[in-house]
Design an enzyme around this catalytic site. Structure first.
Site, PDB file in Angstrom:
ATOM      1  N   HIS A  99     -11.101 -16.064  -6.129  1.00 28.80           N
ATOM      2  CA  HIS A  99     -11.203 -16.825  -4.885  1.00 28.80           C
ATOM      3  C   HIS A  99     -10.822 -18.291  -5.059  1.00 28.80           C
ATOM      4  CE1 HIS A  99     -13.392 -13.376  -3.202  1.00 28.80           C
ATOM      5  NE2 HIS A  99     -13.127 -13.896  -2.030  1.00 28.80           N
ATOM      6  N   GLY A 100     -10.929 -18.834  -6.230  1.00 22.83           N
ATOM      7  CA  GLY A 100     -10.559 -20.233  -6.373  1.00 22.83           C
ATOM      8  C   GLY A 100     -10.757 -20.753  -7.777  1.00 22.83           C
TER       9      GLY A 100
END
Length: 467
Positions: free
Chosen positions: A320-321
């Site tokens: 996700h990041g």
């Protein structure tokens, strides 16, 4: 270009659908490819070359995977997957790695090295996963290779799922590129899903954004700031991403494709396991098939199964990041999944009633989302302090200004949709009279209100564009 914009709704989409309808069936993949590349280039022209590179590289390697045998087949698969992951690693995680190394150097009294910040191309995480699924499916023999690079390029760049998913495994669409139907019923279903998705995004997600931003940028959020902001974010994220998924599924239907559902009433789940089977289903399925099962799945005993589950959720968090907050968020989810499995294995009690289980699951989800939303671990700790009341109780003036009757009404409407619609769906005898009386047409004025509301909004891309 985003789905929730006049440019897309009133210009790109009508012109693309017209071109698609006028194209002979045998050439429609080329129309999809060219239209999707134009869609992508409009938002990120500088990154178009990277998308094309991934398509060409993966297609060529996929050909060698199909033609190879034994060790050579495995070698080509490894090359293709490694090459795609190397691109993802550089563009998405190089900044995080450099920042972490410099933090250690500074702690040791060593000057940090200079680093040129790397920009993350829009949609990279999604189309890299699509490319990997293609190679793995060819290696496993679960899908036939595409007819040509045009079909494959159209699969990777298909604009309904290009920049924010859903993440689709190649074998789910391979046959549909060879043959699919176009019917008025399918087109009408697609239009309805687009209307639902846009309404969720514009009318239920976007109005909550200012409140969430203010609550999560406060240096020392109070208990009221932290709780209100976290609950509002939980609603915003659902309606933003579920709205995007509705629109993606609807747009695909307009082109004759059927995408699997990506959200299955996750906020009504009575266990963390059920929640992750219903939230962002396409990502969960991808992680299960291409991470959890290759790690050994549940085939090597309870301890190894729990470790595999924990590692898979950690990978999901990191996907996700490029921030330690996402890693910790993934570990948070993995820990609760493991805990739930261990307790069920040890005690084997019947599931608790929904009135207790649903709030418990949502509390775990909301607390985990603090890490997901916070810019840094330090700020997440400050939000947790707020949730515990250590920064005071009342709303801060800046947050209080944004707590308007309209936003409270949006939150109430959101809760009604989240919990009321599944309740009606579980009682179809209550839905039939309403649908037969024409209440379904009520969606049209709601959609028109959403379209009109776009004019008064600032640019508001979907939240998952950042991933």
């Amino acid at each position: 270009m985003v789905f929730s914009s006049y440019l897309f709704l009133l210009l790109f989409l009508p012109l693309f659908l017209l071109a698609y309808a006028l194209t002979p069936a045998r050439a429609r993949s080329l129309t999809i490819l060219l239209g999707s590349l134009l869609f992508y280039a409009w938002a990120a022209p500088a990154a178009l070359g990277l998308l094309v590179t991934v398509i060409v590289f993966t297609y060529l390697v996929g050909g060698r995977v199909v033609a190879g045998a034994g060790r050579a087949r495995w070698t080509w698969l490894t090359l293709g997957v490694t090459g795609n992951l190397a691109l993802l690693g550089y563009f998405k995680y190089a900044n995080m790695a450099a920042g972490s190394v410099n933090a250690v150097r500074e702690a040791l009294g060593i000057d940090p090295f200079l680093w040129q910040h790397v920009l993350l191309p829009v949609g990279l995480s999604f189309y890299i996963f699509h490319a990997i699924s293609y190679l793995v499916d060819l290696h496993r023999g679960t899908a036939k290779p595409p007819r040509n690079i045009i079909d494959f390029g159209a699969f990777v760049s298909l604009f309904p799922h290009l920049v924010a998913g859903p993440i689709l495994r190649f074998h789910l669409l391979a046959d549909q590129f060879r043959e699919r139907t176009h019917t008025p019923e399918k087109f009408a279903q697609g239009a309805q899903r687009i209307m639902i998705g846009l309404s969720m995004k514009v009318l239920l997600a976007d109005p909550l954004a200012p409140l969430v931003n203010q609550a999560y940028t406060a240096a020392h959020p109070s208990a009221a700031d932290a709780w209100l902001g976290s609950v509002a974010y939980t609603l915003q994220l659902f309606f933003d991403f579920a709205g995007y998924s509705h629109m993606a599924i609807g747009l695909a239907l307009l082109l004759g494709f059927r995408f699997p559902e990506n959200f299955l009433d996750p906020y009504t789940a009575t266990s963390i396991t059920a929640f992750w089977q219903r939230w962002h289903v396409s990502l969960g399925t991808f992680l299960r098939e291409y991470v959890y099962i290759p790690l050994g799945g549940n085939r090597r005993g309870l301890t190894r199964t729990n470790l595999n589950l924990f590692l898979t959720m950690t990978v999901g968090g990191l996907w996700h990041g490029a921030n330690w907050t996402f890693v910790l968020w993934g570990m948070w989810n993995g820990a609760f999944l493991v805990l739930e499995r261990v307790l069920k294995k040890k005690f084997g009690r019947p599931p608790p009633p929904a009135w207790y289980a649903v709030p418990k699951v949502m509390l775990i989800v909301i607390l985990g989302r603090v890490l997901f939303r916070s810019d840094s671990v330090t700020h997440a700790v400050e939000v947790y302090r707020g949730l515990l009341g250590l920064n005071g109780a009342p709303l801060s003036p800046d947050v209080a200004l944004l707590v308007t009757p309209e936003r409270l009404a949006v939150m109430a409407a959101g809760l009604l949709v989240i919990y009321g619609v599944p309740a009606l769906r579980a009682r179809p005898h209550l839905l039939r009279p309403a649908l037969s009386s024409g209440a379904g047409y009520a969606l049209i004025p709601v959609f028109l209100l959403a379209v009109a509301t776009l004019a008064a909004q600032h640019y508001a891309p979907f939240l998952y564009f950042q991933f």
